[in-house]
Design a protein around this motif. Structure first.
Motif, PDB file in Angstrom:
ATOM      1  N   LEU A 289     -16.261  -4.547 -29.610  1.00 36.00           N
ATOM      2  CA  LEU A 289     -15.338  -5.044 -30.944  1.00 36.00           C
ATOM      3  C   LEU A 289     -15.971  -5.594 -31.465  1.00 36.00           C
ATOM      4  O   LEU A 289     -15.989  -4.807 -33.208  1.00 36.00           O
ATOM      5  N   VAL A 290     -17.316  -5.850 -31.677  1.00 28.48           N
ATOM      6  CA  VAL A 290     -18.690  -5.766 -32.494  1.00 28.48           C
ATOM      7  C   VAL A 290     -18.713  -5.287 -33.288  1.00 28.48           C
ATOM      8  O   VAL A 290     -18.971  -4.454 -34.588  1.00 28.48           O
ATOM      9  N   LEU A 291     -19.000  -4.279 -32.287  1.00 32.19           N
ATOM     10  CA  LEU A 291     -19.983  -2.925 -33.262  1.00 32.19           C
ATOM     11  C   LEU A 291     -19.089  -1.748 -33.532  1.00 32.19           C
ATOM     12  O   LEU A 291     -19.838  -1.340 -34.912  1.00 32.19           O
ATOM     13  N   VAL A 292     -18.393  -1.369 -33.764  1.00 32.76           N
ATOM     14  CA  VAL A 292     -17.493  -0.639 -33.876  1.00 32.76           C
ATOM     15  C   VAL A 292     -15.862  -0.431 -33.877  1.00 32.76           C
ATOM     16  O   VAL A 292     -15.051   0.062 -34.003  1.00 32.76           O
ATOM     17  N   GLY A 293     -15.390  -2.008 -33.057  1.00 30.14           N
ATOM     18  CA  GLY A 293     -13.744  -2.307 -34.023  1.00 30.14           C
ATOM     19  C   GLY A 293     -13.242  -2.231 -34.474  1.00 30.14           C
ATOM     20  O   GLY A 293     -11.685  -1.169 -34.693  1.00 30.14           O
ATOM     21  N   LEU A 294     -13.851  -1.829 -36.174  1.00 36.24           N
ATOM     22  CA  LEU A 294     -12.851  -2.316 -37.348  1.00 36.24           C
ATOM     23  C   LEU A 294     -13.072  -0.471 -37.920  1.00 36.24           C
ATOM     24  O   LEU A 294     -11.931   0.251 -38.074  1.00 36.24           O
ATOM     25  N   SER A 295     -14.580   0.287 -38.019  1.00 37.89           N
ATOM     26  CA  SER A 295     -14.117   0.915 -38.021  1.00 37.89           C
ATOM     27  C   SER A 295     -13.164   2.621 -37.051  1.00 37.89           C
ATOM     28  O   SER A 295     -12.300   3.121 -37.178  1.00 37.89           O
ATOM     29  N   PHE A 296     -13.650   1.985 -35.679  1.00 43.02           N
ATOM     30  CA  PHE A 296     -12.260   2.447 -34.521  1.00 43.02           C
ATOM     31  C   PHE A 296     -10.589   2.570 -34.587  1.00 43.02           C
ATOM     32  O   PHE A 296     -10.343   3.620 -34.950  1.00 43.02           O
ATOM     33  N   PHE A 297     -10.858   0.947 -35.306  1.00 43.06           N
ATOM     34  CA  PHE A 297      -9.487   1.031 -35.574  1.00 43.06           C
ATOM     35  C   PHE A 297      -8.636   1.535 -37.039  1.00 43.06           C
ATOM     36  O   PHE A 297      -6.999   1.886 -36.726  1.00 43.06           O
ATOM     37  N   ALA A 298      -9.602   1.991 -38.004  1.00 39.52           N
ATOM     38  CA  ALA A 298      -9.194   2.668 -39.105  1.00 39.52           C
ATOM     39  C   ALA A 298      -8.879   3.530 -38.664  1.00 39.52           C
ATOM     40  O   ALA A 298      -7.746   4.775 -39.324  1.00 39.52           O
ATOM     41  N   VAL A 299      -9.868   4.353 -37.810  1.00 33.55           N
ATOM     42  CA  VAL A 299      -9.794   5.752 -37.779  1.00 33.55           C
ATOM     43  C   VAL A 299      -8.222   6.331 -36.908  1.00 33.55           C
ATOM     44  O   VAL A 299      -7.557   7.185 -37.343  1.00 33.55           O
ATOM     45  N   SER A 300      -8.287   5.193 -35.768  1.00 32.46           N
ATOM     46  CA  SER A 300      -7.085   5.437 -34.730  1.00 32.46           C
ATOM     47  C   SER A 300      -5.668   5.833 -35.136  1.00 32.46           C
ATOM     48  O   SER A 300      -4.737   6.416 -34.287  1.00 32.46           O
ATOM     49  N   ALA A 301      -5.659   5.013 -36.219  1.00 26.88           N
ATOM     50  CA  ALA A 301      -4.512   4.892 -37.123  1.00 26.88           C
ATOM     51  C   ALA A 301      -3.924   6.203 -37.929  1.00 26.88           C
ATOM     52  O   ALA A 301      -2.976   6.553 -38.403  1.00 26.88           O
ATOM     53  N   GLY A 302      -4.600   6.897 -37.735  1.00 24.39           N
ATOM     54  CA  GLY A 302      -4.564   7.980 -38.308  1.00 24.39           C
ATOM     55  C   GLY A 302      -4.152   9.531 -38.429  1.00 24.39           C
ATOM     56  O   GLY A 302      -2.878  10.257 -39.130  1.00 24.39           O
ATOM     57  N   ALA A 303      -4.077   9.677 -37.133  1.00 24.88           N
ATOM     58  CA  ALA A 303      -3.774  10.644 -36.442  1.00 24.88           C
ATOM     59  C   ALA A 303      -1.930  10.175 -36.941  1.00 24.88           C
ATOM     60  O   ALA A 303      -0.637  10.908 -37.388  1.00 24.88           O
ATOM     61  N   PRO A 304      -0.984   8.914 -36.416  1.00 26.92           N
ATOM     62  CA  PRO A 304       0.464   9.162 -36.396  1.00 26.92           C
ATOM     63  C   PRO A 304       0.757   8.702 -37.976  1.00 26.92           C
ATOM     64  O   PRO A 304       1.512   9.391 -38.525  1.00 26.92           O
ATOM     65  N   LEU A 305      -0.272   8.101 -38.913  1.00 29.12           N
ATOM     66  CA  LEU A 305      -0.036   8.073 -40.124  1.00 29.12           C
ATOM     67  C   LEU A 305      -0.059   9.581 -40.892  1.00 29.12           C
ATOM     68  O   LEU A 305       0.697   9.958 -42.362  1.00 29.12           O
ATOM     69  N   ILE A 306      -1.162  10.124 -40.598  1.00 29.12           N
ATOM     70  CA  ILE A 306      -0.685  11.833 -41.272  1.00 29.12           C
ATOM     71  C   ILE A 306       0.323  11.879 -41.632  1.00 29.12           C
ATOM     72  O   ILE A 306       1.102  12.740 -42.159  1.00 29.12           O
ATOM     73  N   GLN A 307       0.560  12.233 -39.761  1.00 35.08           N
ATOM     74  CA  GLN A 307       2.084  13.173 -39.348  1.00 35.08           C
ATOM     75  C   GLN A 307       3.518  12.000 -40.366  1.00 35.08           C
ATOM     76  O   GLN A 307       4.147  13.076 -40.483  1.00 35.08           O
TER      77      GLN A 307
END
Length: 728
Positions: free
Chosen positions: A108-126
């Motif tokens: 969570l500390v290492l990658v949490g925010l950046s992974f969260f930001a990218v994870s929403a990309g696919a549904p949002l772009i569609q």
């Protein structure tokens, strides 16, 4: 416009799945190199993906498609400030307890925010694309294929291109650069959508192929169906990965290949025109599931069979995802559809990572996922009603399995894979005959495997104890006359053997006539090493070499292994040792670093996760630390026996870089030695100068290694497992 959105979703998904093996590689050394690290990482990524999909759905619903992009761009800008990732983590498997929660917190500390930001990309772009005037905007699901193609390319690129060529700091900077490019592309997509007229004002009539299943309300039945069809392949993915990597090696390559196949199934089913439907796929899967379950029950595994497991996993996941795709809603419900898909993925991952280790003492979640998939296969004759035979049929399969197993045990048929095959082969055929009726089919498979496990017909020897920890499944088996041999298996790999009638004799890889036996024989009595460090406990076989006045300190990551080795009803090497024996729990590299410098005359590296040595114990930095702990005239001894990896070159390169001498002994037992419990083994010894080896330098079994070879030493930031795979 379509090209812009396709490139953006491709890059988003590539970054999403490039970061997963990379972060797992950063985390792995602190947790002993176990396959459970990947399972826990996958749970984390699935959970954050669920949050990302939930955020995409709710934020679009509350803010509207035209205002939502500005919120997301702000989140991405904040995440950009956290990059690049650090490549060292503190803590890890430092002592008692299950490290799952600690690992999740570090992720969570290492990658949490950046992974969260990218994870929403696919549904949002569609969803953004669906609000443009593009002719294909009414069915944006084709972008999901581009998304999964990007994911699969990134996953395969990591072990084949990125990991062998770039050090971890370079990898993190590469990912940070890609993230910056993604922010720019997302901003461009948002601007393009803002300039595009809303779809309702576009004067074009939809064609038949543009209209999806149903634009009506989403029912709870549909949501449950989406969850189930997502959860089962997710659980099967982790189960198959754990099964294969436990029996081969916990390395990124064996993590990403199943995940790449998993993503390929999404590419195939979300194409504009899938070339095969769920019904014929279900028919193929129904033929394969009984066969692979029989193989699992038989504990039949070799490297070539990994391809069989991956093939069956691919077909079964494809069949489930085909049913999922065929039930997808119209674009207006796109973000909700992906949210419930993600819920299923998280539930499947949580079951494997959290629930299964608590309720099962074997990797039973793997065949269980196959059984669940059998229950979800489409009926070959739709509309067939349930009958009383659906209840009696599984009972008949269970009774048949029990009868055959009891008959073999009654007539003392010797334990073997053939005995197991005979016991479950005929019931498996009966299961297959029910493939047209999923409920009858799945429940029959469950009856067969439960009865086979309960009767013990599947074991090559009598299992007297089976325990599971974060680090794997450990089984103690007994065999021989009067059950005199006690054996410890991790996965399907032998980790120690003791003859309870000759308890002082170390066996298997540690036999007195073997390589490590010659080391202790050369330094015994007046020349003994007073302080010995041993990385990896097993059953404590090396404790049998202990002498009065000598201190042996075992470094063992798994408390379960310590409990087994110190239980006198199971193994007695530790209890009976003539040396003073200490056992330190925690990752050996972290714990050994705390020992005083120059304190050990001999350090024995014998740590295995199933059949694989954790990579972080073989790096140049690890070797330098061992040297600091080694007294003047001390020796390093490495056990590198392995069915799949040739590791002598890695250690030779490390010895060259550290200015050490290196010797190798490849030992094979005679027929008589094999009968008494000796096994083949490969050992290397390293020292500051050849004089430190004493009589060993004149022992013809130990051959000098040429330090001018072109092998490249592994480091904490670089390893290349593909380069050391055995060819035969």
């Amino acid at each position: 416009m379509r090209i812009l959105y396709t490139l953006t979703i491709f890059l988003s998904s590539a970054l999403l799945f490039l970061v997963q093996p990379m972060v797992a590689r950063i985390i792995l050394p602190s947790y002993g190199g176990t396959a459970s690290v990947w399972t826990t990482c996958e749970l984390f990524f699935q959970a954050v993906l669920l949050l990302g999909y939930g955020y995409a759905h709710l934020s679009t619903r509350k803010l509207g498609v035209r205002r939502q992009p500005w919120l997301h761009l702000a989140i991405m800008a904040a995440a950009l400030l956290t990059l690049p990732f650090v490549t060292r983590v503190s803590g890890g498997a430092t002592g008692e307890g299950v490290p799952t929660l600690r690992l999740l917190a570090q992720l969570l500390v290492l990658v949490g925010l950046s992974f969260f930001a990218v994870s929403a990309g696919a549904p949002l772009i569609q969803r953004w694309f669906a609000d443009t005037r593009d002719p294909h905007a009414k069915d944006p699901y084709f972008l999901y294929s581009a998304s999964n193609l990007g994911s699969m390319v990134a996953l395969l690129a990591y072990p084949l291109l990125v990991e062998p060529r770039l050090r971890l700091p370079q990898q993190t900077w590469l990912w940070a650069g890609g993230f910056g490019l993604l922010v720019a592309l997302m901003a461009t997509c948002a601007a393009a959508m803002a300039r595009s007229p809303r779809p309702e004002v576009v004067a074009s009539e939809p064609t038949d192929e543009d209209v999806l299943v149903d634009a009506g309300a989403i029912t709870n039945r549909m949501r449950l169906k989406w969850i189930a069809l997502s959860a089962v392949p997710s659980s099967l993915l982790l189960g198959a990965t754990a099964y294969i990597s436990t029996n081969v090696a916990p390395i990124p390559l064996l993590w990403v290949v199943p995940l790449a196949l998993y993503l390929l199934t999404f590419i195939l089913v979300f194409k504009k025109r899938p070339f095969i439907g769920s019904r014929p796929l279900g028919r193929i899967a129904g033929m394969l599931i009984p066969a692979i379950i029989v193989m699992i029950v038989m504990e039949a595994f070799m490297p070539a069979l990994a391809i069989v497991h991956l093939s069956v996993f691919f077909i079964v996941a494809w069949a489930c995802h085909a049913r999922l795709s065929e039930s997808r809603p119209a674009a207006a419900h796109l973000t909700e559809f992906y949210f419930w898909m993600s819920v299923g993925g998280v539930l499947g991952g949580a079951f494997n990572a959290i629930v299964a280790p608590v309720i099962f003492n074997t990797l039973f979640e793997y065949p269980l996922a196959l059984i669940a998939a059998a229950l979800l296969l489409p009926a070959y004759r739709p509309g067939t009603k349930a009958s009383i035979a659906d209840a009696y049929y599984p009972i008949s399969v269970g009774v048949l399995t029990f009868a055959v197993a009891m008959g073999m045990l009654r007539y003392e048929v010797p334990p073997s894979q053939m005995r197991t095959f005979l016991a479950v082969g005929l019931p498996a055929v009966l299961c297959f005959l029910a493939v047209d009726r999923p409920v009858r089919f799945g429940s029959s498979l469950a009856a067969m495997i439960l009865v086979a496990n309960a009767t013990g017909i599947a074991s090559a020897a009598k299992v007297i104890l089976s325990e599971r920890s974060f680090f794997g499944v450990h089984r103690v088996l007994v065999f021989g006359v009067h059950d005199r041999f006690h054996q410890l298996l991790h996965g399907n790999t032998l980790h120690g053997l003791q003859n309870m009638e000759r308890q002082s004799e170390p066996l298997t890889y540690y036999h007195r006539t073997g390589p490590i036996g010659t080391v202790f024989s050369a330094f015994s009595g007046p020349t003994k090493k007073e302080n010995v460090a041993l990385v990896g406990l097993g059953v404590g076989s090396i404790a049998a070499y202990g002498e009065p006045g000598q201190r042996m300190t075992f470094y063992e990551i798994d408390p379960t292994v310590r409990n087994l080795a110190t239980n006198p009803k199971l193994f007695t090497f530790v209890r009976n040792s003539r040396a003073k024996v200490d056992i330190v729990i925690g990752d050996a590299r972290l714990q050994l670093a705390k020992a005083p410098d120059h304190s050990y005359g001999l350090i024995v590296l014998d740590a295995f996760s199933s059949d694989s040595i954790p990579v972080h114990l073989l790096t140049r930095e690890a070797g330098a630390m061992y040297l600091r702990k080694l007294a003047p005239g001390g020796i390093l001894a490495y056990h590198i026996s392995n069915r799949y990896l040739e590791l002598s070159g890695v250690l030779t390169a490390m010895a060259r870089d550290l200015g050490l001498v290196a010797y190798l002994d490849e030992d094979a037992p005679s027929r008589d030695e094999a009968d008494e419990g000796k096994t083949s083994s490969i050992w290397m010894i390293l020292a500051r100068k050849k004089e430190d080896l004493g009589p060993l330098q004149k022992n013809s079994n130990w051959s000098v290694r040429d330090l001018d070879l072109g092998d490249k030493a592994w480091t904490d930031d670089y390893s290349n497992v593909l380069s050391v795979l055995k060819q035969e």
